[in-house]
Design a protein around this motif. Structure first.
Motif, PDB file in Angstrom:
ATOM      1  N   GLY A 110     -14.771 -10.869   4.532  1.00 31.63           N
ATOM      2  CA  GLY A 110     -14.921  -9.616   3.810  1.00 31.63           C
ATOM      3  C   GLY A 110     -14.064  -9.548   2.554  1.00 31.63           C
ATOM      4  N   SER A 111     -14.072  -8.367   1.931  1.00 30.63           N
ATOM      5  CA  SER A 111     -13.360  -8.160   0.666  1.00 30.63           C
ATOM      6  C   SER A 111     -12.533  -6.887   0.714  1.00 30.63           C
ATOM      7  N   LEU A 112     -11.473  -6.892  -0.070  1.00 26.86           N
ATOM      8  CA  LEU A 112     -10.651  -5.712  -0.302  1.00 26.86           C
ATOM      9  C   LEU A 112     -10.198  -5.732  -1.743  1.00 26.86           C
ATOM     10  N   ARG A 113      -9.944  -4.546  -2.284  1.00 22.29           N
ATOM     11  CA  ARG A 113      -9.380  -4.442  -3.630  1.00 22.29           C
ATOM     12  C   ARG A 113      -8.100  -3.638  -3.556  1.00 22.29           C
ATOM     13  N   LEU A 114      -7.004  -4.271  -3.894  1.00 24.19           N
ATOM     14  CA  LEU A 114      -5.716  -3.602  -3.936  1.00 24.19           C
ATOM     15  C   LEU A 114      -5.486  -3.035  -5.332  1.00 24.19           C
ATOM     16  N   SER A 115      -4.836  -1.887  -5.364  1.00 23.93           N
ATOM     17  CA  SER A 115      -4.474  -1.248  -6.622  1.00 23.93           C
ATOM     18  C   SER A 115      -2.980  -1.003  -6.662  1.00 23.93           C
ATOM     19  N   CYS A 116      -2.445  -1.004  -7.857  1.00 19.97           N
ATOM     20  CA  CYS A 116      -1.021  -0.731  -8.042  1.00 19.97           C
ATOM     21  C   CYS A 116      -0.880   0.174  -9.262  1.00 19.97           C
ATOM     22  N   ALA A 117      -0.357   1.372  -9.040  1.00 24.05           N
ATOM     23  CA  ALA A 117      -0.148   2.329 -10.115  1.00 24.05           C
ATOM     24  C   ALA A 117       1.304   2.280 -10.561  1.00 24.05           C
ATOM     25  N   ALA A 118       1.507   2.168 -11.867  1.00 23.92           N
ATOM     26  CA  ALA A 118       2.848   2.046 -12.416  1.00 23.92           C
ATOM     27  C   ALA A 118       3.241   3.295 -13.180  1.00 23.92           C
ATOM     28  N   SER A 119       4.543   3.584 -13.183  1.00 23.91           N
ATOM     29  CA  SER A 119       5.077   4.683 -13.978  1.00 23.91           C
ATOM     30  C   SER A 119       6.502   4.343 -14.364  1.00 23.91           C
ATOM     31  N   GLY A 120       7.020   5.060 -15.355  1.00 26.53           N
ATOM     32  CA  GLY A 120       8.381   4.823 -15.798  1.00 26.53           C
ATOM     33  C   GLY A 120       8.405   3.971 -17.044  1.00 26.53           C
ATOM     34  N   ARG A 121       9.001   2.824 -16.942  1.00 25.45           N
ATOM     35  CA  ARG A 121       9.094   1.879 -18.042  1.00 25.45           C
ATOM     36  C   ARG A 121       7.714   1.593 -18.625  1.00 25.45           C
ATOM     37  N   THR A 122       7.660   1.219 -19.898  1.00 29.49           N
ATOM     38  CA  THR A 122       6.400   0.940 -20.562  1.00 29.49           C
ATOM     39  C   THR A 122       5.670  -0.204 -19.865  1.00 29.49           C
TER      40      THR A 122
END
Length: 124
Positions: free
Chosen positions: A16-28
């Motif tokens: 099967g498949s999965l899609r991981l996400s990573c949301a960033a904040s703070g530093r540019t």
């Protein structure tokens, strides 16, 4: 500081498949190379994939080449890991990471910034 929050982990059957996400904040975010590591129970944390700040360069661990794809959206300050043809040995906690240097994303190096991780479990 760069704050990172992963999402998208879960339980999936082999193949099967999965899609991981990573949301960033703070530093540019656009100044940072981004990548993914993983840690299976009883094993050391290992490098999975990385992408340069521009998106022009990528590198992958041999174990995931051809199956995983890293991407980023600088406008959304996010990085993604598309995981296809998953295997039970891909089971691990997956960590998003960031660093001002792309060279921090090698099997022996460690980036400066880390998320808390998201669990991926692949059943056989």
């Amino acid at each position: 500081q760069l704050q990172l929050v992963e999402s998208g982990g879960g339980l999936v059957q082999a193949g099967g498949s999965l899609r991981l996400s990573c949301a960033a904040s703070g530093r540019t975010f656009t100044n940072c190379a981004m990548g993914w590591f993983r840690q299976a129970p009883g094993k050391e944390r290992e490098f999975v994939a990385a992408m340069s700040w521009s998106g022009g360069s990528t590198r992958y661990a041999d174990s995931v080449k051809g199956r995983f794809t890293i991407s980023r959206d600088n406008a959304q300050a996010s990085v993604y890991l598309q995981m296809n043809s998953l295997k039970p040995e891909d089971t691990a906690v997956y960590y998003c990471a960031g660093d001002s240097s792309y060279n921090a994303f090698t099997p022996r190096a460690r980036p400066d910034y880390w998320g808390q991780g998201t669990q991926v479990t692949v059943s056989s």
